[in-house]
Design a protein around this motif. Structure first.
Motif, mmCIF file in Angstrom:
data_model
loop_
_atom_site.group_PDB
_atom_site.id
_atom_site.type_symbol
_atom_site.label_atom_id
_atom_site.label_comp_id
_atom_site.label_asym_id
_atom_site.label_seq_id
_atom_site.Cartn_x
_atom_site.Cartn_y
_atom_site.Cartn_z
ATOM 1 N N THR A 120 0.853 -1.199 0.000
ATOM 2 C CA THR A 120 0.000 0.000 0.000
ATOM 3 C C THR A 120 0.887 1.247 0.000
ATOM 4 O O THR A 120 2.096 1.174 0.256
ATOM 5 C CB THR A 120 -0.898 0.096 1.258
ATOM 6 N N PHE A 122 0.622 3.633 2.214
ATOM 7 C CA PHE A 122 1.019 3.851 3.604
ATOM 8 C C PHE A 122 2.314 3.091 3.897
ATOM 9 O O PHE A 122 3.240 3.600 4.531
ATOM 10 C CB PHE A 122 -0.112 3.385 4.544
ATOM 11 N N SER A 148 0.709 9.083 6.795
ATOM 12 C CA SER A 148 1.672 8.002 6.532
ATOM 13 C C SER A 148 3.092 8.552 6.444
ATOM 14 O O SER A 148 4.056 7.852 6.764
ATOM 15 C CB SER A 148 1.303 7.266 5.241
ATOM 16 N N ASP A 193 3.601 16.358 0.333
ATOM 17 C CA ASP A 193 2.520 15.839 -0.503
ATOM 18 C C ASP A 193 2.580 16.586 -1.836
ATOM 19 O O ASP A 193 3.027 17.737 -1.879
ATOM 20 C CB ASP A 193 1.149 16.159 0.133
ATOM 21 N N MET A 252 6.652 9.205 -5.094
ATOM 22 C CA MET A 252 5.877 8.132 -4.470
ATOM 23 C C MET A 252 4.407 8.328 -4.812
ATOM 24 O O MET A 252 3.948 9.458 -5.012
ATOM 25 C CB MET A 252 6.119 8.188 -2.955
ATOM 26 N N THR A 254 0.250 5.993 -5.090
ATOM 27 C CA THR A 254 -0.541 4.803 -4.744
ATOM 28 C C THR A 254 -1.488 4.468 -5.884
ATOM 29 O O THR A 254 -1.997 5.359 -6.567
ATOM 30 C CB THR A 254 -1.340 5.017 -3.442
ATOM 31 N N SER A 256 -4.256 3.140 -5.226
ATOM 32 C CA SER A 256 -5.579 3.069 -4.603
ATOM 33 C C SER A 256 -6.458 4.272 -4.920
ATOM 34 O O SER A 256 -7.613 4.318 -4.531
ATOM 35 C CB SER A 256 -5.437 2.932 -3.084
ATOM 36 N N LYS A 257 -5.917 5.251 -5.619
ATOM 37 C CA LYS A 257 -6.746 6.418 -5.943
ATOM 38 C C LYS A 257 -7.125 6.386 -7.426
ATOM 39 O O LYS A 257 -7.889 5.518 -7.805
ATOM 40 C CB LYS A 257 -6.037 7.663 -5.466
HETATM 41 C C1 LIG Z 1 -4.144 7.792 0.438
HETATM 42 C C2 LIG Z 1 -2.822 8.345 0.698
HETATM 43 C C3 LIG Z 1 -1.765 7.520 1.091
HETATM 44 C C4 LIG Z 1 -1.942 6.062 1.404
HETATM 45 O O1 LIG Z 1 -2.140 5.285 0.266
HETATM 46 P P1 LIG Z 1 -2.775 3.826 0.396
HETATM 47 O O2 LIG Z 1 -2.267 3.119 -0.818
HETATM 48 O O3 LIG Z 1 -4.250 3.970 0.411
HETATM 49 O O4 LIG Z 1 -2.228 3.210 1.652
HETATM 50 C C5 LIG Z 1 -0.523 8.104 1.255
HETATM 51 N N1 LIG Z 1 -0.337 9.440 1.057
HETATM 52 C C6 LIG Z 1 -1.340 10.249 0.690
HETATM 53 C C7 LIG Z 1 -1.074 11.705 0.474
HETATM 54 C C8 LIG Z 1 -2.615 9.739 0.510
HETATM 55 O O5 LIG Z 1 -3.618 10.551 0.162
#
Ligand SMILES: *Cc1c(COP(=O)(O)O)cnc(C)c1O
Length: 409
Positions: A120, A122, A148, A193, A252, A254, A256-257
């Motif tokens: 993930t 995180f 995270s 970020d 970096m 993810t 997941s978005k």
């Molecule tokens: C959602 C998010 C994460 C975590 O990502 P996951 O893959 O859901 O664990 C890390 N950093 C930021 C800025 C996020 O928005």
């Protein structure tokens, strides 16, 4: 060592888990507990939530890829060929050809020498940051960075400095200070970020990278909300600013978005990736993705490369909605992306706005203290590529009525 403990009478009667219920009840009393809503269908812009059909404006599935036919088919094909699990961590027998192909495809997409996936996002942050820096180093972090990152920083034993949100001038001062007082630091890591999840504003990564170069610092960007949104074809914030991995050393993100699946990743130099996989405990000691996840994510990269309309539609909807909300007098803060806060001030107002919208078929969440400052409570709208203009108009109409009722506009 032997402890001599004097036991008070009746100690055996005490329930050692009593604090669990007590602390939970305290959260409930302060209305700080999370109540879960149940999505009873796919993650789509219109779905069934707790038995009610609603427009969902609080999902990270910006482009609608969670239900894209190509991703679904890739996952089904992978299950047929490979089964449902990988059987091990990457370093033992959990590296399948699909995981390697995904990393090659991602590196190419990100125009990087190499990429690495983690279970993930995180885990990418919490596993890699403490390896990049240690007790002879300093990390310089934007004050609004994601949790995270904060946990990754806590796991390192580096000195910490925080600069004011998106304030490059203050970052310059902090870096000067770090250099003046502690010339003995072995390494400096600046971390931010890319797109901030509560305000939807974009980090000034070009200035951050320039300052980093002047101070010999490593630059690390967490682009979770910029990928699939910013840059050429949704390549993300590094592409958005026309930078390279010579200037931004760790990109970096993810899956997941906007990618619609799950999984953290980093992109950068070959040396970074080899270092990261040999050192990150979250990579070495946690199992690899099921084959269906890797296959669907490869398909997501295919879709980003061949179907530019999704990113275009996301921006069309973002611009349309934001303009309409602003024209009604709503305060959208510093939003520059599909994350659009509607800032209302007091937390009970934000909660009332979210509740009323939900009753009217629009699912958004209130964001209140401690996630944002006490007087900046808001609802957070996250735009979706697949919403139609009619659907957006209906949301705007409801926001207008409720906004007037609640004295927000
Ligand atoms: C959602 C998010 C994460 C975590 O990502 P996951 O893959 O859901 O664990 C890390 N950093 C930021 C800025 C996020 O928005």
């Amino acid at each position: 060592m032997v402890f001599s403990v004097r036991l008070f009478e009746g100690y055996k009667m005490r329930d050692p888990t009593a604090f669990l219920e007590k602390e939970y009840n305290e959260l409930v009393e302060k209305a700080l507990d999370w109540r879960l809503k149940e999505v009873q269908g796919p993650s789509e812009p219109v779905s069934i939530v707790d038995g009610r059909e609603v427009i969902i404006l609080c999902s990270n599935n910006y482009l609608g890829l969670t239900t894209h036919p190509k991703l679904k088919q890739a996952a089904l094909d992978a299950v047929k060929k490979y089964g449902v699990g990988s059987g091990a961590v990457r370093a033992i027998s959990g590296t399948m050809d699909l995981h390697m192909e995904l990393e090659r495809r991602l590196a190419k997409f990100k125009k990087a020498e190499a990429s690495l996936t983690y279970p993930t996002g995180f885990m990418a942050n919490s596993g890699l940051i403490p390896q990049l820096i240690g007790n002879e180093d300093i990390i310089v972090s934007d004050e609004l960075n994601h949790g995270s990152i904060i946990d990754g920083v806590r796991l390192s034993r580096a000195d910490r400095a925080v600069y004011r949100h998106n304030d490059a001038e203050h970052l310059a001062e902090v870096l000067d200070e770090a250099e003046k007082h502690s010339p003995e630091y072995r390494r400096i890591l600046v971390i931010t970020d890319g797109v901030f999840s509560m305000d939807g504003d974009i980090a000034p990564l070009d200035e951050v990278a320039k300052l980093g170069a002047e101070h010999g610092a490593m630059i690390y960007v967490d682009d979770a909300h910029g990928e699939g949104v910013l840059g050429d074809g949704g390549r993300g914030i590094v592409s958005h600013f026309g930078l390279t991995h010579k200037e931004v050393h760790v990109e970096m993100g993810t899956f997941s978005k906007a990618y619609g699946t799950i999984g953290g990743h980093i992109s950068g130099s070959d040396a970074l990736v080899k270092f990261a996989w040999n050192k990150s405990r979250t990579w070495l000691l946690s199992s690899s993705h099921p084959p269906a996840v890797a296959a669907a994510t490869i398909a997501a990269i295919d879709v980003l490369e061949t179907e530019p309309q999704h990113v275009r539609n996301l921006w069309r909807n973002t611009d349309y909605f934001k303009k309409a909300a602003q024209e009604l007098g709503f305060n959208t803060g510093n939003s520059q992306t599909p994350i659009i806060p509607i800032i209302v001030g007091e937390s009970h107002k934000a909660k009332a706005l979210a509740d009323r919208l939900y009753e009217d078929g629009v699912f958004v969440v209130p964001i209140v203290f401690p996630m944002v400052a006490r007087d900046l409570a808001r609802i957070r709208v996250q735009m979706h590529a697949k919403l139609t203009t009619e659907q957006l108009d209906s949301v705007i109409e409801k926001m207008e009525t409720i906004g007037r009722d609640l004295d927000i506009i």
